[in-house]
Design an enzyme around this catalytic site. Structure first.
Site, PDB file in Angstrom:
ATOM      1  N   ASP A 181      -3.342  -0.481   6.994  1.00  0.00           N
ATOM      2  CA  ASP A 181      -2.323  -1.408   5.751  1.00  0.00           C
ATOM      3  C   ASP A 181      -3.205  -3.183   5.429  1.00  0.00           C
ATOM      4  O   ASP A 181      -3.294  -3.323   4.197  1.00  0.00           O
ATOM      5  CB  ASP A 181      -1.408  -1.640   6.455  1.00  0.00           C
TER       6      ASP A 181
ATOM      7  N   LYS B 277       0.489  -1.061   0.267  1.00  0.00           N
ATOM      8  CA  LYS B 277      -0.118   0.586  -0.334  1.00  0.00           C
ATOM      9  C   LYS B 277       1.039   1.130  -0.144  1.00  0.00           C
ATOM     10  O   LYS B 277       2.157   1.639   0.529  1.00  0.00           O
ATOM     11  CB  LYS B 277      -0.626  -0.033   1.121  1.00  0.00           C
TER      12      LYS B 277
END
Lengths: 395, 395
Positions: free
Chosen positions: A202, A10
């Site tokens: 995340d 990410k």
């Protein structure tokens, strides 16, 4: 019986640090993955161990199943996901300690701990071999640990009874909503073992892919309507995330009024970024306009991060190097080093990208090209036994 | 009869650009001066010309008084100060054109025009010789044109009937409040000839010295309670101030909400800077604390200027170079090049200052050391005829 799962890393497109002080932030998945292969040995393998191989750091650990049974006399698999008890964590720590994992990398032992806990929680004491490799640089703010936990949870669940899957499917396939929720929850529990108090951002981005807006603890999944390509530059400068977060809080205590406006400005930027990404794209011109707006918002966000005191000489070098090519760059994640994002417009010539990357690599940085906002976790069965279309054989 | 006047340059401590959008800003005088000597020839000199010598650019222009009388058949001296009429400006332009001033430097012709107008407005057609030299780099945002206009107005007025002065005083002396107001008004009219639409900030700081807070057109004179020393780095990168101001306005139109918060944050920073400077200093520790706060506010302001898009690679180089020595830097003035300010704490070793300056000079920059917030315009009579303590002989 073998499954392969992959989970994306990410980036934070906007709002890091300010999100701690109530601003919105936008995170997105990138098409760089951590892969986990999980295999149950056949009787012919005559393998009575549970093993984990981390290819990128050349680490392999394994325990005889008998040793695990001995360590966990009362082991019970658990569904639904729940947190690892302190008692069990202590028992696992003993098993991990036996492996003489290099102390220099504390994260490795934590990752092995998360593996042992996730696997035994779902499958109990069962021989298996997990192999992990990743396209994500470790510990650089690209969500490598979350991608590890998500891919691991996905592989573990894909070989469990909790997930109903289509074995006849060739290649990568996606989970249903319920399964994704399960993967995300398990991964979050794994992240807790690795990070203590993860935000959950995340693992959520890695599980669901695409983009997520988060504010004051609330996560909203966004559907992107434009392809986005970024150059991710890993400065390789290590950071102390806790110290950086604390530094922003201290500055906020010293200058509360000025910093409050800085956070409000970041909030507007995150909301603008989210709106641009979600608005429908009609033609090439519209894409270019949107990209120009995003680039400007990234530049503004970078200035505000500098105002918070979390930039770094290495980040500024990336900013200046890319600016020579009229490209906008911001840090992503904690700052103080780590990674920087540079928006690569759709119509940018490949030769320019090559030049920018060559310039940055001359500075000693690592360059990664990534598409933004793609799929989340996916999995694929390998060497499926002939069971018919909906057959199932998990033992 | 000769007088010498000196007027300081200025820096913007906080708030440039944002001030255009309603934020407060703080400007301060620096102890770098423009000097103007003005002399009326004695009959023995047999000099019937009006001349101006600009030493720093090796320019000397002069007109026979007869030529000036011919150009201005109906010349009348004027008190109080008023704007130069378009008609008179046209007449002066003819005189200036006759001097073949290098076209490359448009500012020079404008400066000569301002001189002709200021001198003839107060003294009419009278032979005189003005010599100008300056410690301020020209056109780099340190208020060199305002210092020129202020020092020139001061010298012109010191030799006029409008100012009552003490000829017996040795060395630099200051004007009274009324005279300062007169100097400031005339200098502002001079600035109008040079800049078109000056804000009035530069000439006010140069006239009164110390510091000035300005917001929405209102100027407040501040009394500083701490000595402040700055390293001024002239990047020598030329800027287009109008384009930079327009760029910020365009960004504000594209992202009104985010930019409004940025300006609000700058407003807080300017107010904090003003408050710190005005608060009484009790001891060394307090000075260090105040300096640390100012340094942090400068760093924050620089981030916000970057967010507005008015920084420049050269400015970032200064920021990074000084950061190596744990010193905070911000651009001052229009940005896009120009000058940067680095706070030099009181307890900083001179050897460190030498090293920073050496580093910056290696980058091709010019370094100037300046005390901040000192006196404004001052003057001194030279070669005073023996008239007794309060005597006066201006013809």
């Amino acid at each position: 019986m073998e499954v392969r799962a992959r989970a994306p890393g990410k980036i934070i497109l906007a709002g890091e640090h300010a999100v701690v002080h109530g601003s919105a932030a936008v995170a997105a998945s990138i098409d760089l993955y951590t892969y986990v292969s999980l295999r149950f040995p056949t009787p012919a393998d005559n393998d009575e161990t549970l093993s984990l191989q981390l290819k990128d750091v050349s680490l392999e650990v394994s325990w005889p199943i008998a040793r695990i049974k001995e360590a966990f006399p009362n082991l019970e698999t658990q569904i639904p996901p729940s947190s690892c008890s302190l008692e069990k964590l202590k028992l696992i720590a003993i098993l991990v300690d036996e492996q003489n994992i290099p102390e220099a990398n504390i994260g490795l032992a934590a990752g092995v701990t998360a593996f042992l806990w996730l696997f035994t929680s779902v499958h109990g004491c069962k021989p298996a071999k997990a192999v992990v490799n990743s396209e994500l640089p470790l510990g650089s703010g690209l969500g490598s640990s979350a991608a590890f936990c998500v891919a691991l949870s996905a592989a573990i669940l894909a070989l469990s009874d909790s997930v109903s899957t289509d074995f006849s499917h060739q290649g990568w396939q996606v989970f249903g909503e319920n399964e994704l929720e399960l993967v995300n929850k398990w991964a979050f529990e794994g992240e807790k073992i690795i990070h203590g108090k993860p935000s959950g951002i995340d693992n959520t981005v890695s599980t669901y892919g695409n983009m997520i807006k988060f504010k004051s603890g609330d996560l909203t999944r966004l559907k992107t309507n434009m392809p986005l390509k970024m150059l991710i530059t890993n400065t390789k400068v290590g950071r102390n995330t806790k110290a950086l977060v604390a530094g922003v809080s201290e500055r906020t205590m010293r200058h509360p009024t000025a910093m409050a406006s800085v956070f409000t400005s970041v909030d507007s930027i995150s909301n603008e970024v989210a709106a641009i990404i979600q608005s429908p794209v009609s033609d090439d011109l519209a894409i270019t306009e949107k990209e120009e707006k995003l680039a400007e918002l990234m530049e503004m966000n970078q200035g505000l991060l500098q105002c918070m005191g979390v930039s770094h000489a290495s980040i500024e070098t990336v900013v200046r190097t890319t600016l020579k090519y009229k490209l906008s760059t911001k840090l992503t994640g904690a700052g103080g080093g780590g990674c920087a994002l540079t928006l690569l417009p759709t119509l940018l010539a490949g030769t320019v990208v090559d030049k920018v990357m060559a310039d940055l690599e001359t500075c000693g940085f690592q360059c990664l090209l990534a598409g933004i906002g793609g799929n989340g976790v996916e999995f694929s069965y390998i060497g499926i036994p002939d069971l018919g279309a909906n057959g199932r054989n998990l033992s």
